[in-house]
Design a protein around this motif. Sequence first.
Motif, PDB file in Angstrom:
ATOM      1  N   ILE A 465       0.882  -1.171   0.000  1.00  0.00           N
ATOM      2  CA  ILE A 465       0.000   0.000   0.000  1.00  0.00           C
ATOM      3  C   ILE A 465       0.912   1.212   0.000  1.00  0.00           C
ATOM      4  N   ASN A 466       0.796   2.034  -1.026  1.00  0.00           N
ATOM      5  CA  ASN A 466       1.642   3.207  -1.139  1.00  0.00           C
ATOM      6  C   ASN A 466       0.984   4.426  -0.511  1.00  0.00           C
ATOM      7  N   PHE A 467       1.823   5.292   0.071  1.00  0.00           N
ATOM      8  CA  PHE A 467       1.328   6.503   0.708  1.00  0.00           C
ATOM      9  C   PHE A 467       1.715   7.720  -0.116  1.00  0.00           C
ATOM     10  N   GLN A 468       0.720   8.487  -0.484  1.00  0.00           N
ATOM     11  CA  GLN A 468       0.923   9.730  -1.215  1.00  0.00           C
ATOM     12  C   GLN A 468       0.944  10.876  -0.200  1.00  0.00           C
ATOM     13  N   VAL A 469       2.113  11.477   0.025  1.00  0.00           N
ATOM     14  CA  VAL A 469       2.261  12.532   1.031  1.00  0.00           C
ATOM     15  C   VAL A 469       1.673  13.825   0.487  1.00  0.00           C
ATOM     16  N   VAL A 470       0.549  14.266   1.074  1.00  0.00           N
ATOM     17  CA  VAL A 470      -0.070  15.514   0.626  1.00  0.00           C
ATOM     18  C   VAL A 470       0.271  16.686   1.536  1.00  0.00           C
ATOM     19  N   GLY A 471       0.691  16.400   2.783  1.00  0.00           N
ATOM     20  CA  GLY A 471       0.998  17.494   3.699  1.00  0.00           C
ATOM     21  C   GLY A 471       1.733  17.008   4.934  1.00  0.00           C
ATOM     22  N   LYS A 472       2.186  17.967   5.711  1.00  0.00           N
ATOM     23  CA  LYS A 472       2.866  17.684   6.972  1.00  0.00           C
ATOM     24  C   LYS A 472       2.288  18.608   8.045  1.00  0.00           C
ATOM     25  N   PHE A 473       2.154  18.083   9.257  1.00  0.00           N
ATOM     26  CA  PHE A 473       1.616  18.907  10.341  1.00  0.00           C
ATOM     27  C   PHE A 473       2.558  18.882  11.538  1.00  0.00           C
ATOM     28  N   ASP A 474       2.470  19.935  12.331  1.00  0.00           N
ATOM     29  CA  ASP A 474       3.281  20.053  13.541  1.00  0.00           C
ATOM     30  C   ASP A 474       2.406  19.703  14.738  1.00  0.00           C
ATOM     31  N   PRO A 475       2.703  18.619  15.463  1.00  0.00           N
ATOM     32  CA  PRO A 475       1.878  18.264  16.627  1.00  0.00           C
ATOM     33  C   PRO A 475       1.797  19.390  17.656  1.00  0.00           C
ATOM     34  N   ALA A 476       2.851  20.220  17.751  1.00  0.00           N
ATOM     35  CA  ALA A 476       2.827  21.330  18.699  1.00  0.00           C
ATOM     36  C   ALA A 476       1.846  22.419  18.268  1.00  0.00           C
ATOM     37  N   GLY A 477       1.412  22.374  17.001  1.00  0.00           N
ATOM     38  CA  GLY A 477       0.469  23.373  16.512  1.00  0.00           C
ATOM     39  C   GLY A 477      -0.980  23.035  16.783  1.00  0.00           C
ATOM     40  N   ILE A 478      -1.218  21.880  17.393  1.00  0.00           N
ATOM     41  CA  ILE A 478      -2.581  21.502  17.746  1.00  0.00           C
ATOM     42  C   ILE A 478      -3.100  22.458  18.805  1.00  0.00           C
ATOM     43  N   LYS A 479      -4.385  22.725  18.782  1.00  0.00           N
ATOM     44  CA  LYS A 479      -4.993  23.643  19.737  1.00  0.00           C
ATOM     45  C   LYS A 479      -4.628  23.260  21.161  1.00  0.00           C
ATOM     46  N   GLU A 480      -4.194  24.263  21.943  1.00  0.00           N
ATOM     47  CA  GLU A 480      -3.781  24.021  23.319  1.00  0.00           C
ATOM     48  C   GLU A 480      -4.990  24.004  24.248  1.00  0.00           C
ATOM     49  N   PHE A 481      -4.971  23.085  25.186  1.00  0.00           N
ATOM     50  CA  PHE A 481      -5.976  23.037  26.237  1.00  0.00           C
ATOM     51  C   PHE A 481      -5.254  23.057  27.575  1.00  0.00           C
ATOM     52  N   SER A 482      -5.961  23.466  28.608  1.00  0.00           N
ATOM     53  CA  SER A 482      -5.333  23.581  29.921  1.00  0.00           C
ATOM     54  C   SER A 482      -4.778  22.245  30.394  1.00  0.00           C
ATOM     55  N   GLY A 483      -3.554  22.273  30.915  1.00  0.00           N
ATOM     56  CA  GLY A 483      -2.961  21.059  31.459  1.00  0.00           C
ATOM     57  C   GLY A 483      -3.664  20.581  32.713  1.00  0.00           C
ATOM     58  N   LEU A 484      -4.388  21.483  33.394  1.00  0.00           N
ATOM     59  CA  LEU A 484      -5.095  21.095  34.621  1.00  0.00           C
ATOM     60  C   LEU A 484      -6.316  20.244  34.324  1.00  0.00           C
ATOM     61  N   SER A 485      -6.843  20.355  33.106  1.00  0.00           N
ATOM     62  CA  SER A 485      -8.036  19.579  32.751  1.00  0.00           C
ATOM     63  C   SER A 485      -7.751  18.667  31.563  1.00  0.00           C
ATOM     64  N   ALA A 486      -6.486  18.332  31.361  1.00  0.00           N
ATOM     65  CA  ALA A 486      -6.104  17.558  30.181  1.00  0.00           C
ATOM     66  C   ALA A 486      -6.760  16.181  30.188  1.00  0.00           C
ATOM     67  N   VAL A 487      -7.220  15.774  29.014  1.00  0.00           N
ATOM     68  CA  VAL A 487      -7.723  14.426  28.793  1.00  0.00           C
ATOM     69  C   VAL A 487      -6.769  13.739  27.814  1.00  0.00           C
ATOM     70  N   PRO A 488      -6.742  12.416  27.800  1.00  0.00           N
ATOM     71  CA  PRO A 488      -5.816  11.724  26.884  1.00  0.00           C
ATOM     72  C   PRO A 488      -6.023  12.172  25.442  1.00  0.00           C
ATOM     73  N   LEU A 489      -4.950  12.538  24.781  1.00  0.00           N
ATOM     74  CA  LEU A 489      -4.991  12.976  23.393  1.00  0.00           C
ATOM     75  C   LEU A 489      -3.819  12.329  22.675  1.00  0.00           C
ATOM     76  N   GLU A 490      -3.840  10.978  22.653  1.00  0.00           N
ATOM     77  CA  GLU A 490      -2.702  10.212  22.146  1.00  0.00           C
ATOM     78  C   GLU A 490      -2.439  10.419  20.666  1.00  0.00           C
ATOM     79  N   THR A 491      -3.403  10.971  19.952  1.00  0.00           N
ATOM     80  CA  THR A 491      -3.179  11.208  18.534  1.00  0.00           C
ATOM     81  C   THR A 491      -2.036  12.189  18.315  1.00  0.00           C
ATOM     82  N   TYR A 492      -1.801  13.063  19.285  1.00  0.00           N
ATOM     83  CA  TYR A 492      -0.809  14.118  19.103  1.00  0.00           C
ATOM     84  C   TYR A 492       0.197  14.233  20.246  1.00  0.00           C
ATOM     85  N   ARG A 493      -0.156  13.721  21.423  1.00  0.00           N
ATOM     86  CA  ARG A 493       0.739  13.855  22.570  1.00  0.00           C
ATOM     87  C   ARG A 493       0.904  12.502  23.246  1.00  0.00           C
ATOM     88  N   ALA A 494       2.140  12.031  23.274  1.00  0.00           N
ATOM     89  CA  ALA A 494       2.405  10.729  23.882  1.00  0.00           C
ATOM     90  C   ALA A 494       2.501  10.867  25.398  1.00  0.00           C
TER      91      ALA A 494
END
Length: 957
Positions: A465-494
């Motif tokens: 299965i070949n992957f056609q790279v259409v773009g690149k994203f910066d995980p740090a550019g994801i919308k920030e939420f308060s660390g005091l109320s953080a919920v698991p967001l494994e898609t972008y933050r390990a």
Amino acid sequence: MELVRFAWSRIRGDLRRSLATFAAITIAVTSFVVLAASTATQQAAVTETAEANYRAAYDILVRPKGSALEKERVEGLVRSNYLSGTFGGLTLKQYEAIKAIRGVEVAAPIAMLGYEYQQIPVVIDTKSLLADSGQTLLRYRSEITARNGTAKAPGPSGYRYQTDRELKYYEGNLLELKDGELGRYGQWEVADGSVKYPCPISEEEPTLSGPFDPATLWQQGRCMSTRPGQASGSGNTEIPLEVTYPMLIAAVDPAAEAALVGLDSAVYEGRYFTAEDTFTPGDKVPAQGNGEHYPDVVPVVLAGTQDADYQLHVTLESLPRSVIDQLGKDVNLEHVRTLIQHADATAVVQDRTIDASTLYADHIKGLTANQPAPEQTGEDPAEFPLSLRKLWRPADVTYQPGSPLRPVTVGVDKTQWRAVFESSNSGFETVPFTAQDTSYRSTAAYTVHEYSHGSNSSGIGGNAINFQVVGKFDPAGIKEFSGLSAVPLETYRAPSLVGADQASREALGDQAMRGDLNVAGYLQQTPSILIPLNAIGAFRSNRLGVFDPEDFKQVADFDDTAPVSAVRVRVGGVTGMDQASRERIAAVAASITDAVGADVDITIGSSPEMQQAHLPATTLGSPSLNLVEPWSRKGVAIQIVAAIDAKSLLLFGLILISSALTVAISAGAAVRARRRELGILAAIGWTAARRRNAILAELTIIGAAAGILGAVLSWPLALLAQARFDWQQAVLAVVAATILAPVAGSAAAWRAGRVHPIEALRATERGGGRRTLPLWGGVSLGVIRILRRPGRLLLGSVAIALPVTSLLVLTSLSQVFSGRVVGTLLGDTVAILVRPQDLVAGAFLGLLGLGALALILFLNIAEDAPMYASLQAIGWRQAWLARSLSVQAITIGLVGSAIGLAAGLGIMLWLTETIPTQVVQISAITVATTLAATLLVSLGPAAALRHLPTARLLAEE
């Protein structure tokens, strides 16, 4: 009115006792009003903090039925790594049902598909290290480290040989060589009239145990000659190493993901997904006329950076002339490896460390974004920079029962490393070196295979299965939420773990532990490859399967029936923590449960809570570690607001109780001292009710006056504490004090009504009744007198225990836990913070307790005055009598300290689940200070003994 005049006259007549009661109530009202003002001031700040941190990335988390752990269900938690082992479980139909529910603003699915191993090249050029004349022999070795340097494994090794002699090598059939044997063992040269094979080759494939077999890691040698026309044809100067990087593939709904976390805004190169993006089946890829079976093509957006703990250390060393002379004389590969690996180096000529995270970022940077689709260019499938031939899926982590978290280890199935159709690693897959370390997940390996497009089509899909790279994203550019109320967001933050004790922190170098590229390890990295949900059809049952590496037969299908791993839901119309918003979220969650029958968690208002985890020592050398892992505690914000500043409210209650004890002691003593007076009043016709009312009126006047003074004093004190003074609360405190005094003295008033004239006029007992101890000095006298008054002993002990408990708890929280109890981040920030006002309240309690103790001692002196006069008359020294009072004070202090210590340690154990050594030390200091204070208080009553009118008392007797 007559009762009021009588009560006022009795207050003036017994001024000492009245002033003691007055002082206790004044302190109680002052501290109560100041603390109430302080709490009201902080309540606004706490509520504001909770409101600001109430909402995170999503309000509701929907997971496949049964995927939540029992610990999560029972304790109201959501684990931080819930996605890392969840590959599907919800159908696309269920996802559509969730989207259709009224009130759902955003429903963002995430379909975890699995890992593909990307070989990222690491090229080390040795040209500048090789001499142009004579012979040069370089040895290279490598080592892989992970887990903050605690896990280590040997990597590839080999050597580079350069000579100025002519190198000959075989380019045709061995049988055509005139020299017969020459060329059989690879490149050869003539040195001192003898043939040498400096880089021998093997004619037979060795039997290998796996990709980490020492024979597999030995890359042998590469020989070069500096003679004109020789160098380029006989090899090159590069050492071709690589880092195998697992790239996790996940499918998202582009519009939903953009609305939920702003993924579209994080794309920094190329473009974001469009609604039309989907996969291109292999039979739709334009033919090139070369008979290739074309793979499917999937558009992808790549993560530009990754956080991984994996390093490749490469060391190059020069070897001495003695080894060069020996090289080539022996063509046995094992002997050559032993010679090279065990030789003493002359010098280290290069030492490099390649970090996997940096290497990954550089690799992604070198890939072209926004590649044209294959139907636009007819691109050769071999030109795609990323392709999938094997998909790895690790299972979920399981835990042993109990606490701390103890993940269950699983054996490594080495058959999964066997290549099925093709291999560039001696029959094995090329995997990260950490894959051989201790595992917590079983792994399934699915191979992409050729398939028919249908019974009516002769088209055949290729085995990739070949992957056609259409773009690149910066995980740090994801919308920030308060660390005091953080919920698991494994898609972008390990998730990461930190040491829970000193030994673990030192082992990890005071750094967090991160994923180490082992897909069967405890921690996993975030997805590197995102595909649109519309392209998930490329991952289907007739495309992937598990194959037996021995006979190449398919033994298991790829399950594509329920590809969605989780759905994160944001509810519309939520404005904050108000009741209407909470009910709206609860209604949507209930509708989701009814519609899809999945595990549904309301995550709004959650906050990270550290869970203790224990990882055992591992195969690659990591020591056993005690760690803390952030899970999400559900509903924390609501709990904090509902139970705002409970500790201060508890202090309010303790202050009222302490004041009531002082009033009860004072009123009881007043009734006891006035038995004759009450008996005379009964004899002249005062009814029991009238006598009771007289006592209650006296206490009411004292309570009202003390309440007014306490309210007035609380005003400047509240201003000093920077608290919002509330006159309404002050007025209520005056009313409360006016009620508290008669209520606390009601028992004494009841006894006043029961006094009979004859009993009241009968002589009172002076010697304390039957002694339980022989009277041989001041110590025994003090013990006898306090034991004869068990009621006062109990009341005094409780009055001492209250400040001991509060000061022990508050000081421990302030000193040991820096003012916070270990718990959720939001709770630590706003709920259990120890303020100066709380410590002042504890000090108020201490004053009330010591005041109650002083009152008891003075009352005992007043009642025992004839006895003390008699003892002085028969020769007892003043010091002996004073010692008896000190013993009474110490006895009350000891009993009160024991009660307070037990209560304080119990509270600390409940709050923190442990009793640190510092708390034990604070307990000892608190008890010692309390006993010293009780001794100090006894000095005043002891001094009063010197002023007893001994002659008058003996005459009255």
